[in-house]
Design an enzyme around this catalytic site. Structure first.
Site, PDB file in Angstrom:
ATOM      1  N   GLU A   1      -4.257  -8.653   6.814  1.00 27.39           N
ATOM      2  CA  GLU A   1      -5.056  -7.791   7.705  1.00 27.39           C
ATOM      3  C   GLU A   1      -6.001  -6.841   6.868  1.00 27.39           C
ATOM      4  O   GLU A   1      -5.650  -5.850   6.308  1.00 27.39           O
ATOM      5  CB  GLU A   1      -3.824  -7.041   8.212  1.00 27.39           C
ATOM      6  CG  GLU A   1      -4.545  -5.797   9.163  1.00 27.39           C
ATOM      7  CD  GLU A   1      -3.625  -4.369   8.986  1.00 27.39           C
ATOM      8  OE1 GLU A   1      -3.623  -3.589   9.959  1.00 27.39           O
ATOM      9  OE2 GLU A   1      -3.123  -4.122   7.964  1.00 27.39           O
TER      10      GLU A   1
ATOM     11  N   ASP B   1      -0.186  -6.612   4.825  1.00 24.59           N
ATOM     12  CA  ASP B   1      -0.674  -5.338   5.561  1.00 24.59           C
ATOM     13  C   ASP B   1      -1.640  -4.329   4.823  1.00 24.59           C
ATOM     14  O   ASP B   1      -1.631  -4.405   3.512  1.00 24.59           O
ATOM     15  CB  ASP B   1       0.765  -4.516   5.868  1.00 24.59           C
ATOM     16  CG  ASP B   1       0.323  -3.137   6.935  1.00 24.59           C
ATOM     17  OD1 ASP B   1       0.117  -3.649   7.819  1.00 24.59           O
ATOM     18  OD2 ASP B   1       0.705  -2.252   6.430  1.00 24.59           O
TER      19      ASP B   1
ATOM     20  N   HIS C   1      -6.899  -1.608   1.568  1.00 27.60           N
ATOM     21  CA  HIS C   1      -6.324  -0.279   1.087  1.00 27.60           C
ATOM     22  C   HIS C   1      -5.846  -0.457  -0.339  1.00 27.60           C
ATOM     23  O   HIS C   1      -5.195   0.639  -0.917  1.00 27.60           O
ATOM     24  CB  HIS C   1      -5.560   0.718   2.006  1.00 27.60           C
ATOM     25  CG  HIS C   1      -6.265   1.055   3.178  1.00 27.60           C
ATOM     26  ND1 HIS C   1      -7.089   2.102   3.722  1.00 27.60           N
ATOM     27  CD2 HIS C   1      -6.115   0.246   4.644  1.00 27.60           C
ATOM     28  CE1 HIS C   1      -7.436   1.900   4.603  1.00 27.60           C
ATOM     29  NE2 HIS C   1      -7.015   0.983   5.354  1.00 27.60           N
TER      30      HIS C   1
ATOM     31  N   ASN D   1       0.714  -1.094  -0.003  1.00 29.15           N
ATOM     32  CA  ASN D   1      -0.063  -0.100  -0.006  1.00 29.15           C
ATOM     33  C   ASN D   1       0.976   1.326   0.012  1.00 29.15           C
ATOM     34  O   ASN D   1       0.487   2.509  -0.534  1.00 29.15           O
ATOM     35  CB  ASN D   1      -0.661   0.134   1.172  1.00 29.15           C
ATOM     36  CG  ASN D   1      -1.828   1.256   1.247  1.00 29.15           C
ATOM     37  OD1 ASN D   1      -2.657   1.607   0.598  1.00 29.15           O
ATOM     38  ND2 ASN D   1      -1.307   2.176   2.361  1.00 29.15           N
TER      39      ASN D   1
END
Length: 568
Positions: free
Chosen positions: A321, A278, A282, A168
């Protein structure tokens, strides 16, 4: 436990504590000797999550690389933990005794050299989520050789290793860290979380560069990386590898494909068994499926080249996540704005379960039966990774560590995979008063308190660790604990069984809780185990024989963790 055949989904692990080993030839020899005692399933995994900088320093003296300073806000700078420290604890058998069968380490990639302030004080990238160079081990944590030794030693101990990866964002610009080009990243707009675009195509926080993962535009390497690699004498080698990757795959030289290549290189070079991804929500969902394919190809290449070191034939693993995901959402995560996305359908084997910390406040039967129904129903063939505390969750199950035994019982006996956040098992302080924000959760591992027999929550930390170890070894040896079907047998004492019949494997266990502690308890095992069978209680360590459908371990513990005694 009865093994009928050896499916690809299973790999067998050594469960006894091993003596310290050297790397390379000795590691290969040790790996070849792994005993076929306990089958491994990711659905039943016990994953130990640690921040490398906060776990253990094998060199005793903390050092700072790249000109970093000791001027950070409390718990926001480098404190000295390193890769060699993790390896040392593996060699000491710490994870073996805890029943852990997978490690998740924070990103070891080189971080920004300077500091920044997001509102909670001056901070450095000790956590690993502010990358400056995705191809290099951060010198504060150690070297490439240290990482090789860590993964090789982990594999020799039957431990799979998950690499934390970030698609991200990159690290923020500082007074000594250059900005990434605008065709690579954006810093505006900042996410407002009203819909998918304002959750994905935006910067998480002000100043954190968001990678343009949606772009298919060819981009050149950032000048800062070019200059860095030339100064380090590896520019030509890195460019040759990039040229070969893009020629082989046919991908455009867009930002996300550079990252996929760099992340997969850690699999090719070191043999990581999976990724923890992670900030998943997003990033465009299809990006994760592409990463899974690239990483899977790298993993298969590594296994072909390292047949003696590989732990099994299971495919590459990825857990996500997805902030806010809970078990009750099943397959479809509700994005900001109401749209639904099935992340399991985009390359992930499991999702981190943000709901467990709240669900754990329920009574054990309500918790266990609900999780069993969900995981053996709509989530069959998938899994969740449950946790009671984590590195960025300021509302854990037991913030002040007043329920340290209950936390272990509920986490390690719940259906699903379990994430132990470093120090859960030793009641490490996760509410450090002098720190702000998520730094409160990131204190150094409390080895000193363990040695000094400190009390927390009214219990000696040594007793807390002993409790978690017993539960962990029970779970490690029996896939039915986390992957089986739950059935209550008695209200008081509370007794339940778990049964597992999949992949050609049969396993069953029985657990008794709330037993009277004033007497040796006779426990009914009728319908689960047969007369004449020898059973082991993992809590007391005693072995007894079933007589008239009952067993007595001559134990006064309030808990019994019962399974068929393994034939040696």
């Amino acid at each position: 436990m009865r093994l009928i055949r050896f499916p690809l989904a299973l790999a067998f692990l050594l469960t006894t504590v091993m003596s310290p080993i050297a790397v390379n030839a000795e590691v290969t020899q040790t790996t070849q000797k792994i005993a076929a005692r306990a089958p491994f399933l990711w659905e039943n995994a016990t994953v130990y999550f640690l921040l490398t900088d906060r776990f253990y320093n094998a060199d005793s003296t903390p050092h700072l690389a790249y000109g970093r300073q000791r001027d950070a806000a409390p718990l926001r700078g480098y404190l000295g933990g390193n890769l060699a420290g993790i390896t040392a604890k593996i060699k000491q058998g710490y994870f073996d005794k805890l029943g852990v069968n997978a490690l998740w380490i924070t990103p070891p990639v080189e971080q920004i050299h300077g500091s920044t302030n997001e509102g909670s004080g001056k901070s450095y990238g000790f956590h690993g989520y502010w990358a400056a160079d995705f191809t290099q081990v951060d010198a504060n944590l150690g070297s490439a050789a240290d990482l090789h030794e860590l993964v090789d030693t982990a594999h020799a101990h039957g431990l799979r290793v998950l690499l934390d990866v970030v698609m991200n964002h990159v690290g923020p610009a500082t007074n000594i860290d250059a900005s990434w080009p605008t065709n690579w990243v954006r810093t505006e707009p900042v996410c407002t979380y009203k819909d998918i675009p304002s959750t994905v195509s935006c910067a998480l926080v002000k100043g954190l560069p968001d990678i343009r993962t949606e772009s298919n535009e060819d981009v050149d390497l950032p000048p800062s990386l070019v200059n860095k690699w030339k100064a380090e004498g590896r520019y030509e080698k890195e460019m040759q590898e990039l040229d070969a990757f893009f020629k082989r795959t046919g991908y455009p030289r867009a930002p996300r494909y550079y990252l996929m290549k760099w992340h997969a290189d850690w699999v090719t070079k070191y043999g990581f068994d999976g990724f923890r991804a992670d900030t998943v929500k997003h990033v465009e969902p299809e990006v994760w499926k592409e990463l899974k394919q690239v990483a899977s190809d790298a993993f298969e290449d590594w296994k072909r080249e390292h047949k003696a070191q590989k732990l099994g034939d299971e495919p590459f693993y990825m857990t996500a996540e997805v902030y806010g995901y809970t078990l009750d959402q099943g397959l479809d995560f509700v994005m900001d704005g109401g749209s639904k996305i099935n992340f399991y359908d985009h390359g992930f084997n499991s999702l981190i379960n943000f709901g467990f910390k709240s669900d754990a406040k329920r009574d054990p039967e309500g918790l266990f039966s609900h999780y069993s129904n969900q995981l053996n129903g709509v989530l069959r063939n998938y899994s969740t990774l449950n946790y009671v505390s984590s590195h960025d969750d300021l509302q854990p199950f037991d913030l002040d560590r007043q329920k340290v035994l209950e936390a272990g019982t509920k986490l390690l006996l719940s259906p699903g995979a379990a994430q132990i956040y470093y120090g859960d098992e030793t009641a490490r302080d996760i509410n450090v008063r002098v720190a702000e924000g998520d730094a409160k959760l990131r204190s150094m591992m409390n080895w000193d308190e363990l040695q000094n027999h400190t009390y927390r929550g009214g219990v000696a930390i040594t007793e807390v660790l002993a409790h978690w170890r017993k539960l962990g070894m029970f779970r490690h040896d029996h896939v039915a604990v986390g992957a089986g079907v739950h059935q209550k047998l008695s209200d008081y004492p509370y007794i339940f069984k778990r049964t597992f019949h999949r992949y050609g494997l049969t396993d069953q266990v029985l657990v008794a809780m709330d037993l009277p502690t004033s007497q040796f308890n006779t426990i009914s095992v009728q319908g689960v185990f047969e007369d004449g069978q020898q059973l082991r209680d993992y809590y007391s360590g005693h072995v007894a024989t079933v007589v008239n459908g009952k067993v007595n371990f001559h134990s006064k513990f309030a808990m019994a963790l019962i399974a068929l005694e393994q034939q040696k």
